[in-house]
Motif scaffolding. Sequence first.
Motif, PDB file in Angstrom:
ATOM      1  N   THR A 181      12.540  13.652   7.805  1.00 43.86           N
ATOM      2  CA  THR A 181      13.907  14.146   8.030  1.00 43.86           C
ATOM      3  C   THR A 181      14.952  13.249   7.384  1.00 43.86           C
ATOM      4  OG1 THR A 181      14.033  12.999  10.175  1.00 43.86           O
ATOM      5  CG2 THR A 181      13.282  15.286  10.191  1.00 43.86           C
ATOM      6  N   GLY A 182      14.513  12.190   6.709  1.00 42.52           N
ATOM      7  CA  GLY A 182      15.437  11.289   6.037  1.00 42.52           C
ATOM      8  C   GLY A 182      15.414  11.488   4.533  1.00 42.52           C
ATOM      9  N   ASP A 183      15.816  10.444   3.818  1.00 40.93           N
ATOM     10  CA  ASP A 183      15.887  10.547   2.358  1.00 40.93           C
ATOM     11  C   ASP A 183      14.789   9.756   1.660  1.00 40.93           C
ATOM     12  OD1 ASP A 183      16.748   8.013   2.938  1.00 40.93           O
ATOM     13  OD2 ASP A 183      18.783   8.271   2.155  1.00 40.93           O
ATOM     14  N   GLY A 184      13.753   9.354   2.418  1.00 40.68           N
ATOM     15  CA  GLY A 184      12.633   8.645   1.810  1.00 40.68           C
ATOM     16  C   GLY A 184      13.022   7.292   1.253  1.00 40.68           C
ATOM     17  N   ALA A 185      13.885   6.581   1.977  1.00 42.16           N
ATOM     18  CA  ALA A 185      14.437   5.329   1.456  1.00 42.16           C
ATOM     19  C   ALA A 185      13.364   4.279   1.207  1.00 42.16           C
ATOM     20  CB  ALA A 185      15.484   4.787   2.434  1.00 42.16           C
ATOM     21  N   ALA A 186      12.384   4.176   2.108  1.00 40.40           N
ATOM     22  CA  ALA A 186      11.351   3.144   1.943  1.00 40.40           C
ATOM     23  C   ALA A 186      10.541   3.370   0.673  1.00 40.40           C
ATOM     24  CB  ALA A 186      10.430   3.116   3.161  1.00 40.40           C
ATOM     25  N   MET A 187      10.330   4.631   0.316  1.00 39.05           N
ATOM     26  CA  MET A 187       9.623   4.930  -0.932  1.00 39.05           C
ATOM     27  C   MET A 187      10.530   4.688  -2.133  1.00 39.05           C
ATOM     28  SD  MET A 187       8.274   6.544   1.737  1.00 39.05           S
ATOM     29  CE  MET A 187       9.102   8.128   1.927  1.00 39.05           C
ATOM     30  N   ALA A 188      11.774   5.120  -2.026  1.00 39.47           N
ATOM     31  CA  ALA A 188      12.713   4.942  -3.137  1.00 39.47           C
ATOM     32  C   ALA A 188      12.946   3.469  -3.440  1.00 39.47           C
ATOM     33  CB  ALA A 188      14.036   5.629  -2.805  1.00 39.47           C
ATOM     34  N   TRP A 219       3.544   7.730  -4.209  1.00 39.31           N
ATOM     35  CA  TRP A 219       2.300   8.458  -4.479  1.00 39.31           C
ATOM     36  C   TRP A 219       1.276   8.225  -3.374  1.00 39.31           C
ATOM     37  CZ3 TRP A 219      -2.485   6.289  -4.670  1.00 39.31           C
ATOM     38  CH2 TRP A 219      -2.568   4.906  -4.856  1.00 39.31           C
ATOM     39  N   LEU A 220       1.310   7.029  -2.767  1.00 41.08           N
ATOM     40  CA  LEU A 220       0.363   6.714  -1.706  1.00 41.08           C
ATOM     41  C   LEU A 220       0.655   7.556  -0.468  1.00 41.08           C
ATOM     42  CD1 LEU A 220      -1.997   4.791  -0.977  1.00 41.08           C
ATOM     43  CD2 LEU A 220      -0.281   3.235  -0.023  1.00 41.08           C
ATOM     44  N   VAL A 221       1.929   7.692  -0.139  1.00 35.77           N
ATOM     45  CA  VAL A 221       2.335   8.521   0.994  1.00 35.77           C
ATOM     46  C   VAL A 221       1.939   9.974   0.760  1.00 35.77           C
ATOM     47  CG1 VAL A 221       4.336   9.440   2.241  1.00 35.77           C
ATOM     48  CG2 VAL A 221       4.222   6.996   1.684  1.00 35.77           C
ATOM     49  N   GLN A 222       2.262  10.490  -0.410  1.00 38.89           N
ATOM     50  CA  GLN A 222       2.056  11.909  -0.688  1.00 38.89           C
ATOM     51  C   GLN A 222       0.591  12.276  -0.883  1.00 38.89           C
ATOM     52  OE1 GLN A 222       4.667  12.416  -4.034  1.00 38.89           O
ATOM     53  NE2 GLN A 222       6.504  12.056  -2.798  1.00 38.89           N
ATOM     54  N   SER A 223      -0.260  11.288  -1.154  1.00 37.74           N
ATOM     55  CA  SER A 223      -1.685  11.569  -1.328  1.00 37.74           C
ATOM     56  C   SER A 223      -2.485  11.372  -0.043  1.00 37.74           C
ATOM     57  CB  SER A 223      -2.270  10.664  -2.421  1.00 37.74           C
ATOM     58  OG  SER A 223      -2.185   9.291  -2.044  1.00 37.74           O
ATOM     59  N   SER A 224      -1.814  10.981   1.028  1.00 37.25           N
ATOM     60  CA  SER A 224      -2.505  10.766   2.299  1.00 37.25           C
ATOM     61  C   SER A 224      -2.957  12.086   2.905  1.00 37.25           C
ATOM     62  CB  SER A 224      -1.577  10.047   3.284  1.00 37.25           C
ATOM     63  OG  SER A 224      -2.147  10.012   4.577  1.00 37.25           O
ATOM     64  N   ASP A 225      -4.156  12.093   3.476  1.00 36.52           N
ATOM     65  CA  ASP A 225      -4.633  13.289   4.181  1.00 36.52           C
ATOM     66  C   ASP A 225      -3.731  13.622   5.362  1.00 36.52           C
ATOM     67  OD1 ASP A 225      -6.735  13.627   2.456  1.00 36.52           O
ATOM     68  OD2 ASP A 225      -8.227  12.663   3.761  1.00 36.52           O
ATOM     69  N   GLY A 226      -3.040  12.608   5.895  1.00 37.20           N
ATOM     70  CA  GLY A 226      -2.166  12.834   7.041  1.00 37.20           C
ATOM     71  C   GLY A 226      -0.760  13.271   6.678  1.00 37.20           C
ATOM     72  N   GLU A 277      -5.964  -9.135   7.588  1.00 33.78           N
ATOM     73  CA  GLU A 277      -5.775  -9.168   6.136  1.00 33.78           C
ATOM     74  C   GLU A 277      -6.540  -8.015   5.489  1.00 33.78           C
ATOM     75  OE1 GLU A 277      -3.782 -10.541   3.003  1.00 33.78           O
ATOM     76  OE2 GLU A 277      -3.751 -11.601   4.923  1.00 33.78           O
ATOM     77  N   THR A 278      -5.802  -7.179   4.747  1.00 31.28           N
ATOM     78  CA  THR A 278      -6.362  -5.947   4.190  1.00 31.28           C
ATOM     79  C   THR A 278      -6.062  -5.863   2.702  1.00 31.28           C
ATOM     80  OG1 THR A 278      -6.010  -4.834   6.322  1.00 31.28           O
ATOM     81  CG2 THR A 278      -6.398  -3.429   4.405  1.00 31.28           C
ATOM     82  N   TYR A 279      -7.062  -5.454   1.923  1.00 30.18           N
ATOM     83  CA  TYR A 279      -6.918  -5.341   0.472  1.00 30.18           C
ATOM     84  C   TYR A 279      -7.032  -3.876   0.064  1.00 30.18           C
ATOM     85  CZ  TYR A 279      -8.110 -10.211   1.238  1.00 30.18           C
ATOM     86  OH  TYR A 279      -8.145 -11.494   1.726  1.00 30.18           O
ATOM     87  N   VAL A 280      -6.149  -3.466  -0.848  1.00 30.41           N
ATOM     88  CA  VAL A 280      -6.118  -2.067  -1.282  1.00 30.41           C
ATOM     89  C   VAL A 280      -6.907  -1.938  -2.580  1.00 30.41           C
ATOM     90  CG1 VAL A 280      -3.970  -1.570  -0.085  1.00 30.41           C
ATOM     91  CG2 VAL A 280      -3.871  -2.450  -2.411  1.00 30.41           C
ATOM     92  N   MET A 281      -7.794  -0.970  -2.614  1.00 35.89           N
ATOM     93  CA  MET A 281      -8.746  -0.876  -3.713  1.00 35.89           C
ATOM     94  C   MET A 281      -8.190  -0.171  -4.946  1.00 35.89           C
ATOM     95  SD  MET A 281     -11.429  -2.572  -2.833  1.00 35.89           S
ATOM     96  CE  MET A 281     -10.116  -3.709  -2.338  1.00 35.89           C
ATOM     97  N   TRP A 282      -6.990   0.412  -4.849  1.00 33.60           N
ATOM     98  CA  TRP A 282      -6.393   1.035  -6.032  1.00 33.60           C
ATOM     99  C   TRP A 282      -5.637   0.015  -6.890  1.00 33.60           C
ATOM    100  CZ3 TRP A 282      -5.371   2.177  -0.991  1.00 33.60           C
ATOM    101  CH2 TRP A 282      -4.174   1.684  -0.468  1.00 33.60           C
ATOM    102  N   GLU A 283      -5.490  -1.208  -6.365  1.00 35.79           N
ATOM    103  CA  GLU A 283      -4.900  -2.285  -7.156  1.00 35.79           C
ATOM    104  C   GLU A 283      -6.033  -3.027  -7.864  1.00 35.79           C
ATOM    105  OE1 GLU A 283      -1.925  -3.078  -7.832  1.00 35.79           O
ATOM    106  OE2 GLU A 283      -0.710  -1.950  -6.392  1.00 35.79           O
ATOM    107  N   PRO A 284      -6.088  -2.983  -9.196  1.00 33.78           N
ATOM    108  CA  PRO A 284      -7.241  -3.552  -9.918  1.00 33.78           C
ATOM    109  C   PRO A 284      -7.538  -5.006  -9.572  1.00 33.78           C
ATOM    110  CG  PRO A 284      -5.889  -2.233 -11.398  1.00 33.78           C
ATOM    111  CD  PRO A 284      -5.124  -2.332 -10.111  1.00 33.78           C
ATOM    112  N   ASP A 285      -6.499  -5.837  -9.446  1.00 34.64           N
ATOM    113  CA  ASP A 285      -6.740  -7.253  -9.158  1.00 34.64           C
ATOM    114  C   ASP A 285      -7.377  -7.440  -7.784  1.00 34.64           C
ATOM    115  OD1 ASP A 285      -5.682  -7.853 -11.606  1.00 34.64           O
ATOM    116  OD2 ASP A 285      -3.726  -8.515 -10.838  1.00 34.64           O
TER     117      ASP A 285
END
Length: 495
Positions: A111-118, A125-132, A352-360
Amino acid sequence: MAELRKPDAEFPAYDEAFDRDGSVRPLYAAIVERFSNFDTAELRRREGIIEEEFRRQGITFTVYGDSQGTERTWPMDLFPRLIAAAEWREIERGLTQRVTALNRFLADIYTGDGAAMADGVVPAWLVQSSDGFERNAFGVSVPHDAHCVIAGIDLVRDAEGQYRVLEDNLRNPSGISYVIENRAAMTKAFPRVWEDHTVEPVSQYGRMLRTALESVAPTGSGDKPLIVILTPGIYNSAYFEHAFLAREMGVELVEGPDLVVDEHVVYLRTIEGLVPVDVIYRRIDDSFLDPVSFRPDSTLGVPGLLGAMRAGTVTVCNSIGNGVADDKAIHPYVTDLIRYYLGEQPILPNVETYVMWEPDQREAAFDRLDELVIKPVGESGGYGIVIGRDASDEELADARAEIERDPRNWVVQEVVELSTLASLCDDVLEPRHLDLRPFVITGERTQVFPGGLTRVAMRKGSLIVNSSQGGGSKDTWVLADGAHSNGAAAQDSAR
C-alpha cells in the motif's frame, strides 16, 4: 534417583541449566534440585499422566506421509525451560522492534510506494520473485498497517548465550495452543514444583488475540465486531489449534461454505439468516482463500472474499501476501529494514546467512559447504535442510548442484550450536538441543506473549527440533519480576 547428566566440559553449545564448569546456574537451582530427587519410575509415571491427558483431550499433531499413521499425541518433555525477567524484557524489546519493521515493510510493498526497494535496502527483483509475493495484495489496506497480526519468530541461542533470529513466520504461525496446554499439563503433573517460582501466566492469550482482532475491524463495525476463525477442516494438521483458539476467544469456527459474499460483504450463514462478518482469522493459505482470485479448484475458501477485502468491509488476518516478508531469502535483509524504517540498531541479531545469488557469497560458501547449513527458501518443518557436517559427499555434491541450478531458491547459514537443556531420554535426563518460538500480536499496539513454544530435538546431537521430524516440546516459564527460588526443594520424590 534419575540420573541428571551435565554437558561435557568441551561441549560447544550453551547449556541453559549448567555453566561451563558444571555448576548449576542460579536460575535453575530449585528445578535441578527437584528433579534430582525424582526416581526414573516417578518421572515416567508423571510423563504418563501428561500423555493420557493429551490423548483424552485430543491434543495431537499430524505427520503427513508417515507409515505409522499421521496423528500423534503432542510430545512434551517434563523438564521446563526458564527465562529470567530481565532476559525476557530484552527478548520482548527485540521482537517488538522486528515485527514493527516487518509490518512497515509489508505496508511499503502493498500500500506504499516501495521505498525500501527504491532505496536499495532490499532488491526489488528479490521481492517480486518470492513465492510469497502476492500481486492481489496491492491496494488492500489494513487498519493500523497490521498486515501481520500474529507472528511467530524462531529464536536460537548461540554458544555464547546470545539469542539470534533463525526464521520469521508471518503467514499462519502455529503452536500457541500447545504452549497453553503444556502449561496446564505441567501444572497437573508437577503441582509442587510451582512453589519454587513465580511464573508469568499464559491463560490470557485468547483475550490478547481477540482484543487485537477487534482493533483491526473495519470502520463502522461497532463495539463488538463479529470475528470468525476460518479453518480448512478437521483433516488439517493444526485443526486442534483452530478449535482451541475458537473456544479461547469465544468465536465461531467456520469452514469456507459457512461464509458467503454478497455485494462485497462477507456473511456468516446461521439458522437465523445471514450475519455480517467483520474480521476473519484465517488458517488457510493464500492460494486457497478465494477461488475467484486465486486457485479456481479451491473448495476451502470463500468466493469473492478478495473483493470484500478491497472494499474494506472485512479484515482478514493475517493479510494476504505476508509470505514475501518471511521468505528465507529476505531474512538477511531484516536487520537493514529495522535500521531503515525505525532508525534503530537491531536488538536481536540474525543467524549469519549467505545468499546464493551473490557470486562471491556463493563461492565462499562452496569452499566450506561441509561446515554450513543449506536451506531451501520455500520449505518448512525442517524439510529439505542439509547440515553440512552430517552430510555425505554425495549429499553435499547434490546440494551444490541444486544451488547452481537455482541460486534464488537457496540460502546457507552458519551452524548455530543450539543451546541445550536436560530432557528425559531413555530414562536419563541429559542435554538436548532446543529453540524458542515466541508469539507477537499486533493490533493498535504490538505485544509479545510471555514465553512461547520451546521445541527440543529429542535425538541426541540433532539440531532439527520440528515435531514432524521427531522433536518434542517443553513448558516455557518466564519468571516474574522479583521472582526467586523459595529455598531448597523438598526431598520427597512423591511431590
